[in-house]
Motif scaffolding. Structure first.
Motif, mmCIF file in Angstrom:
data_model
loop_
_atom_site.group_PDB
_atom_site.id
_atom_site.type_symbol
_atom_site.label_atom_id
_atom_site.label_comp_id
_atom_site.label_asym_id
_atom_site.label_seq_id
_atom_site.Cartn_x
_atom_site.Cartn_y
_atom_site.Cartn_z
ATOM 1 N N THR A 121 54.530 76.522 42.838
ATOM 2 C CA THR A 121 55.327 76.539 41.600
ATOM 3 C C THR A 121 54.803 77.546 40.587
ATOM 4 O O THR A 121 55.486 77.860 39.614
ATOM 5 C CB THR A 121 55.320 75.150 40.918
ATOM 6 O OG1 THR A 121 53.966 74.812 40.570
ATOM 7 C CG2 THR A 121 55.906 74.083 41.830
ATOM 8 N N ASN A 122 53.566 78.059 40.807
ATOM 9 C CA ASN A 122 52.921 78.943 39.830
ATOM 10 C C ASN A 122 52.704 78.239 38.498
ATOM 11 O O ASN A 122 52.676 78.879 37.443
ATOM 12 C CB ASN A 122 53.736 80.217 39.605
ATOM 13 C CG ASN A 122 53.174 81.368 40.408
ATOM 14 O OD1 ASN A 122 52.047 81.286 40.899
ATOM 15 N ND2 ASN A 122 53.941 82.408 40.561
ATOM 16 N N LEU A 123 52.577 76.920 38.536
ATOM 17 C CA LEU A 123 52.336 76.132 37.332
ATOM 18 C C LEU A 123 51.092 75.283 37.557
ATOM 19 O O LEU A 123 50.427 75.399 38.583
ATOM 20 C CB LEU A 123 53.556 75.241 37.033
ATOM 21 C CG LEU A 123 54.863 75.997 36.723
ATOM 22 C CD1 LEU A 123 56.050 75.049 36.764
ATOM 23 C CD2 LEU A 123 54.783 76.698 35.371
ATOM 24 N N THR A 124 50.764 74.445 36.601
ATOM 25 C CA THR A 124 49.618 73.553 36.742
ATOM 26 C C THR A 124 50.105 72.230 37.316
ATOM 27 O O THR A 124 51.109 71.681 36.865
ATOM 28 C CB THR A 124 48.958 73.306 35.374
ATOM 29 O OG1 THR A 124 48.569 74.572 34.829
ATOM 30 C CG2 THR A 124 47.724 72.424 35.521
ATOM 31 N N SER A 125 49.399 71.728 38.325
ATOM 32 C CA SER A 125 49.812 70.465 38.922
ATOM 33 C C SER A 125 48.721 69.417 38.759
ATOM 34 O O SER A 125 47.530 69.731 38.693
ATOM 35 C CB SER A 125 50.143 70.643 40.404
ATOM 36 O OG SER A 125 48.983 70.948 41.132
ATOM 37 N N ILE A 126 49.156 68.172 38.679
ATOM 38 C CA ILE A 126 48.247 67.028 38.586
ATOM 39 C C ILE A 126 48.738 65.999 39.588
ATOM 40 O O ILE A 126 49.943 65.733 39.675
ATOM 41 C CB ILE A 126 48.261 66.422 37.170
ATOM 42 C CG1 ILE A 126 47.794 67.467 36.145
ATOM 43 C CG2 ILE A 126 47.386 65.178 37.085
ATOM 44 C CD1 ILE A 126 47.988 67.051 34.708
ATOM 45 N N VAL A 127 47.825 65.455 40.373
ATOM 46 C CA VAL A 127 48.194 64.388 41.302
ATOM 47 C C VAL A 127 47.324 63.181 41.013
ATOM 48 O O VAL A 127 46.098 63.278 40.964
ATOM 49 C CB VAL A 127 48.041 64.833 42.773
ATOM 50 C CG1 VAL A 127 48.409 63.693 43.707
ATOM 51 C CG2 VAL A 127 48.936 66.034 43.059
ATOM 52 N N LEU A 128 47.966 62.043 40.783
ATOM 53 C CA LEU A 128 47.258 60.786 40.597
ATOM 54 C C LEU A 128 47.352 59.985 41.884
ATOM 55 O O LEU A 128 48.452 59.753 42.398
ATOM 56 C CB LEU A 128 47.892 59.964 39.469
ATOM 57 C CG LEU A 128 47.909 60.556 38.058
ATOM 58 C CD1 LEU A 128 48.545 59.570 37.100
ATOM 59 C CD2 LEU A 128 46.501 60.879 37.599
ATOM 60 N N GLY A 129 46.190 59.572 42.393
ATOM 61 C CA GLY A 129 46.175 58.673 43.532
ATOM 62 C C GLY A 129 46.417 57.257 43.065
ATOM 63 O O GLY A 129 46.530 56.992 41.864
ATOM 64 N N PRO A 130 46.510 56.299 44.003
ATOM 65 C CA PRO A 130 46.746 54.910 43.604
ATOM 66 C C PRO A 130 45.583 54.370 42.785
ATOM 67 O O PRO A 130 44.434 54.742 42.991
ATOM 68 C CB PRO A 130 46.864 54.165 44.935
ATOM 69 C CG PRO A 130 46.161 55.025 45.920
ATOM 70 C CD PRO A 130 46.350 56.430 45.458
ATOM 71 N N ASP A 131 45.895 53.514 41.855
ATOM 72 C CA ASP A 131 44.887 52.929 40.983
ATOM 73 C C ASP A 131 44.460 51.585 41.564
ATOM 74 O O ASP A 131 45.201 50.601 41.488
ATOM 75 C CB ASP A 131 45.488 52.742 39.582
ATOM 76 C CG ASP A 131 44.452 52.283 38.570
ATOM 77 O OD1 ASP A 131 43.315 51.988 38.983
ATOM 78 O OD2 ASP A 131 44.785 52.210 37.377
ATOM 79 N N ALA A 132 43.257 51.559 42.161
ATOM 80 C CA ALA A 132 42.782 50.335 42.819
ATOM 81 C C ALA A 132 41.951 49.459 41.890
ATOM 82 O O ALA A 132 41.449 48.422 42.307
ATOM 83 C CB ALA A 132 41.955 50.710 44.053
ATOM 84 N N ARG A 133 41.827 49.860 40.627
ATOM 85 C CA ARG A 133 40.893 49.167 39.739
ATOM 86 C C ARG A 133 41.230 47.693 39.537
ATOM 87 O O ARG A 133 40.348 46.872 39.334
ATOM 88 C CB ARG A 133 40.846 49.861 38.367
ATOM 89 C CG ARG A 133 40.177 51.220 38.404
ATOM 90 C CD ARG A 133 40.315 51.945 37.088
ATOM 91 N NE ARG A 133 41.716 52.265 36.801
ATOM 92 C CZ ARG A 133 42.112 52.885 35.706
ATOM 93 N NH1 ARG A 133 41.239 53.220 34.785
ATOM 94 N NH2 ARG A 133 43.386 53.162 35.507
ATOM 95 N N HIS A 134 42.510 47.366 39.604
ATOM 96 C CA HIS A 134 42.899 45.979 39.335
ATOM 97 C C HIS A 134 43.205 45.213 40.618
ATOM 98 O O HIS A 134 43.727 44.107 40.573
ATOM 99 C CB HIS A 134 44.089 45.954 38.376
ATOM 100 C CG HIS A 134 43.787 46.673 37.097
ATOM 101 N ND1 HIS A 134 42.826 46.226 36.211
ATOM 102 C CD2 HIS A 134 44.268 47.822 36.580
ATOM 103 C CE1 HIS A 134 42.743 47.062 35.188
ATOM 104 N NE2 HIS A 134 43.605 48.040 35.393
#
Length: 347
Positions: A121-134
Motif C-alpha cells: 500500500t506504500n502506507l504505514t500498517s499496524i497489525v494487532l494479534g488476539p488479546d489473550a490477557r483476559h
C-alpha cells in the motif's frame, strides 16, 4: 443537495475525481476530467457538476489551483457508496503462497501481515494479534531440549496456544523442569493471563522448597508470562509517511510516529470523541482523524479470537486497493488457521 440525490453523471464525475486525486495527489480540473471520462461532456458542464458536488460538501477548492479535491465527507461517501474493490489474480496468488509455504506461528503471521500490507500500500500498517490477557491459563507443557534450553507451551481456556523458548543461564535438570511444570499446572490453571505474574510471586516460596534451580525457572516463566500478557502489535512502513505530501511538516510527522509506536497512545488517538467512523461492508471500518485515515479489517484465528489489520495514511489514500488487499489477506489468514470464514481461497 443531499448526496443521495446525485445524478448518475455526478456520481461518475465525483468517483473519477477521488480516484485520480488519490493516485496523483494533485487537484483535479475540468480539462483533466474531460480526458478521463469515457463519455463526451464539455468543460463547462463538468465545471457546473463540480460546483454541485462542492455545494453538497463532497468536494473542496484548494488555494493553489482551480481544480477540486475530495472533502472528508466526500471520502466517506466514496467508500460507502461508490468504491469498487478488486485485487488482481497475481496478487491473490502471491498472498496465498506466502502464508502457505510453511506453518507460521501467531507472532510470525502478525509481523508478516504487517510487512506485506505496508509494502503493497506504500502506507504505514499496524497489525494487532488476539488479546489473550483476559483469557485463563488452562495448561502448561515444557519440553526440555538440553540442560540449558527448553520449549514451553501455554494453552488458554479459549484454545489460544503460544510457544516460548527458554534459554537458561545455568544447567537445569529434567526432573526440576517436570516438578516445576507440575507445580505450575496445579497452582495456576484457571488464573487469568493478566494475573499470572502476581500469582507466580505468591507461589515462589513453594518453588523454592521443591526445586533446585528455582530462581532460574521462576525468572524464565515470569518473563514468558509477561510477554504472553502483552498485546501483540506490529508496525511496519513508518518511513512511507515521509513520501506523503500531507506529512511534510516534520513536527507533525514526529507526533504521528510517537502515536504509532505506543499502543496506549494509538488507542487514545483512534478513540477520540470527534473522530468520524464509517462501516465498510461487514468487517471493515474507516476512521477519520483530522487529516489522517485509518482503515481497519477484522479477522479470526479461531472461533474465539480475532485480530485486526490496520492501514494508516492521509485521507487521500487509494481506498479501493487498500480495502481489497486487507480483505483478501484476512481471508487467507483465516483459511491458514482453519477458520475459513472468508470462503474458499478468500473468495
Amino acid at each position: 443537495m443531499p448526496e443521495s440525490k446525485l445524478t448518475q453523471r455526478q456520481k461518475i464525475i465525483f468517483k473519477t475525481i477521488v480516484e485520480e486525486f488519490t493516485r496523483v495527489a494533485e487537484p483535479v480540473g475540468s480539462k483533466t476530467l474531460m480526458q478521463l471520462l469515457d463519455f463526451p461532456v464539455s468543460s463547462a458542464t463538468i465545471r457546473n457538476e463540480m460546483a454541485v458536488l462542492e455545494k453538497a460538501g463532497l468536494l473542496e477548492k484548494t488555494h493553489t489551483s482551480s481544480g477540486r479535491i475530495p472533502s472528508q465527507k466526500g471520502y466517506r461517501f466514496y467508500v460507502e457508496h461508490l468504491m469498487e474493490t478488486h485485487l488482481d489474480v497475481s496478487t491473490r496468488n502471491s498472498l496465498q503462497q506466502v502464508f502457505r509455504e510453511r506453518h507460521y506461528s501467531l507472532d510470525e503471521v502478525v509481523e508478516k501481515s504487517c510487512d506485506i500490507l505496508s509494502h503493497m500500500t506504500n502506507l504505514t500498517s499496524i497489525v494487532l494479534g488476539p488479546d489473550a490477557r483476559h483469557q485463563a491459563l488452562q495448561h502448561i507443557q515444557v519440553i526440555p531440549i538440553n540442560s540449558k534450553n527448553a520449549v514451553a507451551i501455554f494453552v488458554t481456556n479459549q484454545g489460544h496456544t503460544e510457544n516460548k523458548m527458554f534459554q537458561f543461564e545455568q544447567d537445569v535438570s529434567v526432573e526440576d523442569i517436570k516438578n516445576c511444570t507440575d507445580l505450575l499446572n496445579d497452582q495456576l490453571v484457571g488464573t487469568p493471563i493478566c494475573d499470572v505474574v502476581d500469582k507466580m510471586s505468591e507461589i515462589e516460596p513453594m518453588m523454592a522448597a521443591k526445586l533446585v534451580r528455582h530462581e532460574v525457572l521462576f525468572e524464565a516463566f515470569v518473563t514468558a508470562f509477561m510477554r504472553f500478557a502483552t498485546e501483540k502489535v506490529a508496525v511496519s512502513g513508518r518511513d512511507n509517511m515521509l513520501g506523503q505530501p500531507e506529512f511534510s511538516d516534520i513536527n507533525r510527522l514526529k507526533e504521528l510516529m510517537k502515536v504509532l509506536d505506543n499502543g496506549r497512545l494509538f488507542h487514545q488517538w483512534t478513540d477520540q470523541a470527534d473522530n468520524v467512523a464509517v462501516q465498510i461492508g461487514t468487517r471493515n471500518e474507516l476512521i477519520q482523524i483530522g487529516d489522517c485515515s485509518v482503515v481497519t479489517t477484522k479477522f479470526h484465528y479461531n472461533n474465539e479470537e480475532e485480530g485486526q489489520l490496520m492501514v494508516v495514511g492521509p485521507n487521500r489514500m487509494q481506498y479501493s486497493k487498500v480495502v481489497a488487499l486487507m480483505d483478501y489477506m484476512s481471508n487467507v489468514i483465516e483459511d491458514v488457521f482453519g477458520n475459513g470464514k472468508g470462503g474458499k481461497d478468500g473468495e
